[in-house]
Design an enzyme around this catalytic site. Sequence first.
Site, PDB file in Angstrom:
ATOM      1  CG  ASN A  25     -28.867 -37.948 -65.379  1.00 37.10           C
ATOM      2  OD1 ASN A  25     -29.912 -38.407 -64.924  1.00 37.10           O
ATOM      3  ND2 ASN A  25     -27.909 -37.469 -64.609  1.00 37.10           N
ATOM      4  CB  SER A  53     -24.514 -35.916 -61.732  1.00 44.02           C
ATOM      5  OG  SER A  53     -24.466 -35.080 -60.634  1.00 44.02           O
TER       6      SER A  53
HETATM    7  P1  NAD Z   1     -23.359 -32.422 -50.569  1.00 42.16           P
HETATM    8  O1  NAD Z   1     -23.480 -30.949 -50.566  1.00 42.16           O
HETATM    9  O2  NAD Z   1     -24.327 -33.218 -49.781  1.00 42.16           O
HETATM   10  O3  NAD Z   1     -21.897 -32.809 -50.048  1.00 42.16           O
HETATM   11  C1  NAD Z   1     -20.721 -32.200 -50.533  1.00 42.16           C
HETATM   12  C2  NAD Z   1     -19.693 -32.245 -49.411  1.00 42.16           C
HETATM   13  O4  NAD Z   1     -18.431 -31.879 -49.953  1.00 42.16           O
HETATM   14  C3  NAD Z   1     -19.988 -31.284 -48.278  1.00 42.16           C
HETATM   15  O5  NAD Z   1     -19.958 -31.988 -47.048  1.00 42.16           O
HETATM   16  C4  NAD Z   1     -18.851 -30.259 -48.358  1.00 42.16           C
HETATM   17  O6  NAD Z   1     -18.466 -29.772 -47.083  1.00 42.16           O
HETATM   18  C5  NAD Z   1     -17.760 -31.059 -48.999  1.00 42.16           C
HETATM   19  N1  NAD Z   1     -16.752 -30.286 -49.736  1.00 42.16           N
HETATM   20  C6  NAD Z   1     -16.937 -29.252 -50.583  1.00 42.16           C
HETATM   21  N2  NAD Z   1     -15.758 -28.872 -51.117  1.00 42.16           N
HETATM   22  C7  NAD Z   1     -14.802 -29.697 -50.600  1.00 42.16           C
HETATM   23  C8  NAD Z   1     -13.415 -29.849 -50.797  1.00 42.16           C
HETATM   24  N3  NAD Z   1     -12.720 -29.037 -51.613  1.00 42.16           N
HETATM   25  N4  NAD Z   1     -12.773 -30.819 -50.097  1.00 42.16           N
HETATM   26  C9  NAD Z   1     -13.436 -31.643 -49.266  1.00 42.16           C
HETATM   27  N5  NAD Z   1     -14.759 -31.542 -49.057  1.00 42.16           N
HETATM   28  C10 NAD Z   1     -15.434 -30.601 -49.723  1.00 42.16           C
HETATM   29  O7  NAD Z   1     -23.332 -32.859 -52.091  1.00 42.16           O
HETATM   30  P2  NAD Z   1     -23.751 -34.277 -52.717  1.00 42.16           P
HETATM   31  O8  NAD Z   1     -25.194 -34.248 -53.042  1.00 42.16           O
HETATM   32  O9  NAD Z   1     -23.200 -35.351 -51.892  1.00 42.16           O
HETATM   33  O10 NAD Z   1     -22.971 -34.216 -54.120  1.00 42.16           O
HETATM   34  C11 NAD Z   1     -21.604 -34.417 -54.217  1.00 42.16           C
HETATM   35  C12 NAD Z   1     -21.230 -34.711 -55.658  1.00 42.16           C
HETATM   36  O11 NAD Z   1     -21.979 -35.852 -56.117  1.00 42.16           O
HETATM   37  C13 NAD Z   1     -21.532 -33.598 -56.649  1.00 42.16           C
HETATM   38  O12 NAD Z   1     -20.560 -33.596 -57.640  1.00 42.16           O
HETATM   39  C14 NAD Z   1     -22.878 -34.006 -57.209  1.00 42.16           C
HETATM   40  O13 NAD Z   1     -23.116 -33.472 -58.490  1.00 42.16           O
HETATM   41  C15 NAD Z   1     -22.699 -35.511 -57.273  1.00 42.16           C
HETATM   42  N6  NAD Z   1     -23.947 -36.304 -57.297  1.00 42.16           N
HETATM   43  C16 NAD Z   1     -24.977 -35.979 -56.463  1.00 42.16           C
HETATM   44  C17 NAD Z   1     -26.123 -36.763 -56.478  1.00 42.16           C
HETATM   45  C18 NAD Z   1     -27.276 -36.452 -55.561  1.00 42.16           C
HETATM   46  O14 NAD Z   1     -28.399 -36.941 -55.817  1.00 42.16           O
HETATM   47  N7  NAD Z   1     -27.086 -35.684 -54.497  1.00 42.16           N
HETATM   48  C19 NAD Z   1     -26.195 -37.877 -57.306  1.00 42.16           C
HETATM   49  C20 NAD Z   1     -25.106 -38.208 -58.117  1.00 42.16           C
HETATM   50  C21 NAD Z   1     -23.978 -37.405 -58.101  1.00 42.16           C
END
Ligand code: NAD
Length: 508
Positions: A195, A124
């Site tokens: 955003n 994001s």
């Molecule tokens: P989260 O912490 O819920 O999930 C991330 C997952 O990735 C975890 O389960 C972790 O174990 C896994 N992980 C970390 N490093 C890894 C790797 N090298 N290989 C495989 N798995 C790995 O995070 P999220 O909220 O789902 O966010 C994930 C991405 O999406 C980020 O880049 C975030 O900026 C983006 N994002 C989040 C939102 C939101 O509202 N949460 C919205 C849009 C985009």
Amino acid sequence: MLDAQRSDLVLGVVGAGTMGRGIAQLAAAAGIHVRLLDARAGAAEEARASVAAALEALVAKGKLAEAAASATVARLQPVGREAALAGCDVVVEAVVEDLEVKRALFARLEAVVGPGCVLATNTSSLSVTAIAAACAKPGRVAGLHFFNPVPLMKVVEVVAGARTEPQVVDALQALVGRTGHRAVRASDTPGFLVNHAGRAYGTEALRLLQEGVAPFWELDRVLREAAGFRMGPFELLDLVGLDVSHPVMESVYTQFYEEPRFRPSYVLRSRLEAGLLGRKSGEGFYRYEGGKALPPAEPPPLPAGEKRPVWACAQEPAALELLQARVRAAGWTLEEAARPSAEALLLLAPLGRDATSTALALGLDAERCVAVDLLHGLERRRTVMSTPVTRPGFLASAVTLLSADGTPVSRIHDSPGFVAQRVLACVVNVACDIAQQRIASPSDIDAAVTLGLGYPRGPLAWGDALGPLRVLHILQALLAATGDPRYRPSLWLSRRARLGASLLTPEG
Ligand code: NAD
């Protein structure tokens, strides 16, 4: 090239957290085979089970057929190693928001997947271009930015990095279309589209607060009830959490090299330092009990104002008619002479200007002047604005007159453009500048904002409805009054406004 409609299409999802499981669910529901991988052992299986539980809940409510739910879950395959992603047509990563982690992941995946596989990042805030630069074939890398919760937030930004091949963007757009969500295309710029377009609402509300124009809850009421936003900006800041929203404001501002339109506020920084994070900490701008905001501490209402003769003056003839009709309907005496009597309450309806400048420009007695916002007519909540020297009795008279039919009235201090005019002009202006910079098409800007931010209309269509020339006048007046370049009108707006063209008119 990737055919997004193929029945045997295989999507890899790396990262099975909040976003990864949502993306997996959406794709599987659209008939796509999904391989789900997470670095933490057992996380992908947990994600599959949580999707199954969410779908079962929909079945129980009668919103989904049992067969559809089980077919969706059957298409979700947890895998334990990156090598298992060989043969995927597309891989979307939703791992931790860390540039080096994402770059390293894509570099490793390139050694696993086939030459035609598209690599997409759900980042994001990071640069898609910088993530792609770690790849041998950066042309196959693009952003695929979903919003949380993925199944319900029906917009997805397809982000082209500096070296992304156009057919990759086309293929991802078609893939999003297959899921039933709306794809919007954006170039790889800070905040992408949603955003970026959302910057004006909170920052302008914070400027109004910082200027002492009105308390936060009054600003929320005006923007919700008069302008029509679903949530006030301070309710929204509390919902998102200041620990999330303030860093995003700072990051977008810094990444645009201190663009004044995005300037964050010290008000937010100090509240963040105080731990007033919003709903999650029990107190932000509002205080919360049992998940509900407590009513704000309001000063007592003004005593009823004396009935006086009223003289009205508005920048626009239609506004003057509305104002005069209201005075008559309330049964107050309307003075129709060119100049007011010495006793009259002076009601003004400026566009962009504050009450003081309007009173001075018209040579009126500022002590008797009260300005009324007529941008949205007089149907909904009304806003009255006093000069620093308006006598309390005259302000009380104006409030009594304007609330006589039961419509609520908000009182604010002097502000060029009141509250709704200012905030809406800034929202429209930022959207216009996104169009001007060719970050996205006008129709994608409006779709992204309505679906991604929940605004009642797209900012460009909203600007058209208000009248581009009026929006331009408000910004010019704000710029003249404050000298602050955050109010400089976008070239997209000023050209179309002066030509009488729609803000949705693309450049040929
Ligand atoms: P989260 O912490 O819920 O999930 C991330 C997952 O990735 C975890 O389960 C972790 O174990 C896994 N992980 C970390 N490093 C890894 C790797 N090298 N290989 C495989 N798995 C790995 O995070 P999220 O909220 O789902 O966010 C994930 C991405 O999406 C980020 O880049 C975030 O900026 C983006 N994002 C989040 C939102 C939101 O509202 N949460 C919205 C849009 C985009």
